[in-house]
Design a protein around this motif. Structure first.
Motif, PDB file in Angstrom:
ATOM      1  N   GLY A  66       0.820  -1.208   0.000  1.00 43.78           N
ATOM      2  CA  GLY A  66       0.000   0.000   0.000  1.00 43.78           C
ATOM      3  C   GLY A  66       0.847   1.249   0.000  1.00 43.78           C
ATOM      4  O   GLY A  66       2.042   1.214  -0.322  1.00 43.78           O
ATOM      5  N   PRO A  67       0.258   2.381   0.375  1.00 40.96           N
ATOM      6  CA  PRO A  67       1.004   3.638   0.327  1.00 40.96           C
ATOM      7  C   PRO A  67       1.951   3.804   1.508  1.00 40.96           C
ATOM      8  O   PRO A  67       1.771   3.199   2.569  1.00 40.96           O
ATOM      9  CB  PRO A  67      -0.104   4.685   0.405  1.00 40.96           C
ATOM     10  N   GLU A 100      -2.074  17.430   9.383  1.00 36.73           N
ATOM     11  CA  GLU A 100      -1.606  17.217   8.020  1.00 36.73           C
ATOM     12  C   GLU A 100      -1.168  15.774   7.849  1.00 36.73           C
ATOM     13  O   GLU A 100      -0.517  15.203   8.726  1.00 36.73           O
ATOM     14  CB  GLU A 100      -0.432  18.150   7.699  1.00 36.73           C
ATOM     15  N   LEU A 101      -1.513  15.190   6.733  1.00 35.49           N
ATOM     16  CA  LEU A 101      -1.058  13.859   6.371  1.00 35.49           C
ATOM     17  C   LEU A 101      -0.404  13.933   5.005  1.00 35.49           C
ATOM     18  O   LEU A 101      -0.766  14.763   4.174  1.00 35.49           O
ATOM     19  CB  LEU A 101      -2.226  12.868   6.303  1.00 35.49           C
ATOM     20  N   ARG A 102       0.531  13.032   4.773  1.00 37.04           N
ATOM     21  CA  ARG A 102       1.121  12.904   3.451  1.00 37.04           C
ATOM     22  C   ARG A 102       1.091  11.436   3.043  1.00 37.04           C
ATOM     23  O   ARG A 102       1.296  10.548   3.871  1.00 37.04           O
ATOM     24  CB  ARG A 102       2.552  13.456   3.431  1.00 37.04           C
ATOM     25  N   PHE A 103       0.831  11.232   1.759  1.00 39.82           N
ATOM     26  CA  PHE A 103       0.767   9.896   1.200  1.00 39.82           C
ATOM     27  C   PHE A 103       1.578   9.849  -0.087  1.00 39.82           C
ATOM     28  O   PHE A 103       1.625  10.818  -0.845  1.00 39.82           O
ATOM     29  CB  PHE A 103      -0.680   9.505   0.883  1.00 39.82           C
ATOM     30  N   SER A 104       2.210   8.703  -0.335  1.00 37.17           N
ATOM     31  CA  SER A 104       2.971   8.515  -1.568  1.00 37.17           C
ATOM     32  C   SER A 104       3.063   7.024  -1.863  1.00 37.17           C
ATOM     33  O   SER A 104       2.850   6.186  -0.972  1.00 37.17           O
ATOM     34  CB  SER A 104       4.379   9.110  -1.433  1.00 37.17           C
ATOM     35  N   ASN A 105       3.408   6.697  -3.089  1.00 44.03           N
ATOM     36  CA  ASN A 105       3.649   5.289  -3.402  1.00 44.03           C
ATOM     37  C   ASN A 105       4.977   4.818  -2.820  1.00 44.03           C
ATOM     38  O   ASN A 105       5.207   3.611  -2.689  1.00 44.03           O
ATOM     39  CB  ASN A 105       3.659   5.061  -4.915  1.00 44.03           C
ATOM     40  N   THR A 106       5.860   5.772  -2.455  1.00 49.90           N
ATOM     41  CA  THR A 106       7.190   5.445  -1.961  1.00 49.90           C
ATOM     42  C   THR A 106       7.515   6.369  -0.787  1.00 49.90           C
ATOM     43  O   THR A 106       6.752   7.295  -0.486  1.00 49.90           O
ATOM     44  CB  THR A 106       8.228   5.618  -3.082  1.00 49.90           C
ATOM     45  N   ILE A 107       8.621   6.125  -0.128  1.00 51.74           N
ATOM     46  CA  ILE A 107       9.088   7.042   0.904  1.00 51.74           C
ATOM     47  C   ILE A 107       9.894   8.133   0.210  1.00 51.74           C
ATOM     48  O   ILE A 107      10.948   7.860  -0.367  1.00 51.74           O
ATOM     49  CB  ILE A 107       9.941   6.311   1.954  1.00 51.74           C
ATOM     50  N   PRO A 108       9.412   9.371   0.205  1.00 50.56           N
ATOM     51  CA  PRO A 108      10.085  10.426  -0.568  1.00 50.56           C
ATOM     52  C   PRO A 108      11.485  10.735  -0.033  1.00 50.56           C
ATOM     53  O   PRO A 108      11.799  10.508   1.143  1.00 50.56           O
ATOM     54  CB  PRO A 108       9.142  11.632  -0.389  1.00 50.56           C
ATOM     55  N   TYR A 109      12.308  11.266  -0.939  1.00 52.78           N
ATOM     56  CA  TYR A 109      13.642  11.732  -0.571  1.00 52.78           C
ATOM     57  C   TYR A 109      13.950  12.945  -1.426  1.00 52.78           C
ATOM     58  O   TYR A 109      14.014  12.857  -2.647  1.00 52.78           O
ATOM     59  CB  TYR A 109      14.694  10.639  -0.805  1.00 52.78           C
TER      60      TYR A 109
END
Length: 375
Positions: A66-67, A100-109
């Motif tokens: 999942g995300p 605030e929430l953040r969602f992504s397909n990956t862990i951002p860098y």
């Protein structure tokens, strides 16, 4: 506060089609990518206490876990480990009081993460910050280097990441390799005595900050820019810098990537073989050492490698790895593929890939020791 979803921040990417109550309909923004891909990253506010459902309308944009999500503005991340049965959506119960929430397909860098890495590395000596080039948009393309350069050292090591800017996980492994190189232990001391070291964390710096897919971009992406005249300033600069810096010494080169979003053959760490069999054999020699000393938590098995000529690996002469294999100084080089969210059943975390990167550095020390013993 009403529910609001946006991508107006570094790395942001999504097309929000519509919101119907707690149902969010969205898709990844392909921009100049010529085919389907899966990167997305969005921010949610005004959702305290609600259970939201995200529906991806274009194509699959979620891995098997999942995300990735963050409840602290992107400071820390983990995978939800839950998604719809068809893999095209997920639900998330927002804690009461969450701002605030953040969602992504990956862990951002992003640039800010690299700056945090450099701040942690200040406890070590023997390195310096530099700039490889200016990007098309005028951003600095950073280069981490051991310093000052000493031509008496017999080897040079180059690390690259983010030729495809969506492949964020590679940076956590790069951090671990750097920390292993600088470590005040026998392996770190040995590496520093033998190697001049350079690392470029963002080969596609603009795409990383803008939140592009990067993969398959038009007319070609950064990892298809190594044949003929390069169109990207970062690639042109690397092609000039590397042979001049190495000189008559031996070159070691790791290009760090991430594979497709999910699947049994993708949820792994593996080496990609190349046509030059001498260099591929050296890469395998290194890989065998890495496999033998890897303590986990992320597993690495040589049987998962993809040799040249097998499956999709038919060889592309315009890639970074192909170009490096043509340099007369190259002793050992290749591409590492690092799964996004799961490695053989083990959840990916930043610290887990930093630990694996540290083991990569230790394996390199043993590889060079064995290479010296064979003389």
């Amino acid at each position: 506060m009403s529910l609001h979803i946006d991508t107006n921040f570094p790395g942001g990417n999504a097309i929000i089609e519509r919101i119907e109550g707690d149902q969010i309909f969205l898709q990844q923004d392909l921009r100049d990518t010529q085919s389907d891909w899966f990167y997305w990253y969005c921010r949610v506010t005004g959702a305290s206490g609600r259970t939201l459902h995200f529906n991806f309308t274009k194509s699959r944009a979620l891995g098997g876990r999942g995300p990735a999500f963050s409840l602290d503005g992107g400071e820390s991340w983990r995978y939800l480990s839950s998604l719809d049965e068809d893999g095209k959506g997920f639900s998330f119960s927002v804690p009461q009081g969450a701002q605030e929430l953040r969602f992504s397909n990956t862990i951002p860098y992003l640039q800010t993460d690299w700056q945090k890495c450099l701040a942690r590395l200040k406890k070590y000596s023997g390195w310096e910050e530099g700039v490889l080039a200016k990007s098309r948009s005028g951003r600095n393309v950073e280069m981490f280097r051991s310093g000052p350069s000493q031509k008496s050292k017999p080897f040079c090591l180059v690390l690259t990441a983010r030729h495809h800017c969506c492949e964020t996980i590679a940076n956590f492994a790069m951090e671990g390799i750097i920390e292993g190189f600088l470590a005040q232990d026998k392996d770190g001391e040995f590496l520093r005595s033998k190697i001049d070291f350079a690392a470029i964390p963002f080969m596609d710096k603009d795409g990383s900050e803008n939140g592009d897919q990067g993969k398959l971009r038009s007319p070609h992406d950064h990892n298809r820019d190594y044949l003929g005249e390069s169109i990207y300033p970062e690639v042109a600069a690397l092609r000039k810098f590397t042979p001049e810096w190495v000189g008559s010494r031996k070159l070691l080169f790791f290009d760090l990537h991430c594979p497709w979003i999910s699947g049994k053959e993708q949820d792994r760490i593996f080496l990609v073989g190349q046509e030059n069999q001498k260099i591929w054999q050296e890469f395998q020699n290194y890989g065998k050492i890495l496999e033998s000393i890897n303590p986990g938590p992320l597993p690495f098995h040589m049987e998962h490698n993809v040799p040249y000529g097998c499956g999709w690996n038919k060889g592309i002469p315009s890639t970074c790895a192909s170009w490096v294999s043509t340099l007369p100084q190259t002793l050992m080089s290749g591409t590492f593929e690092l799964g996004y969210d799961d490695i053989c059943g083990v959840e990916v975390t930043p610290d887990a890939f930093r630990a694996f990167g540290h083991t990569m550095a230790k394996a390199l020390a043993q590889y060079l020791g064995a290479e010296a013993d064979s003389k």
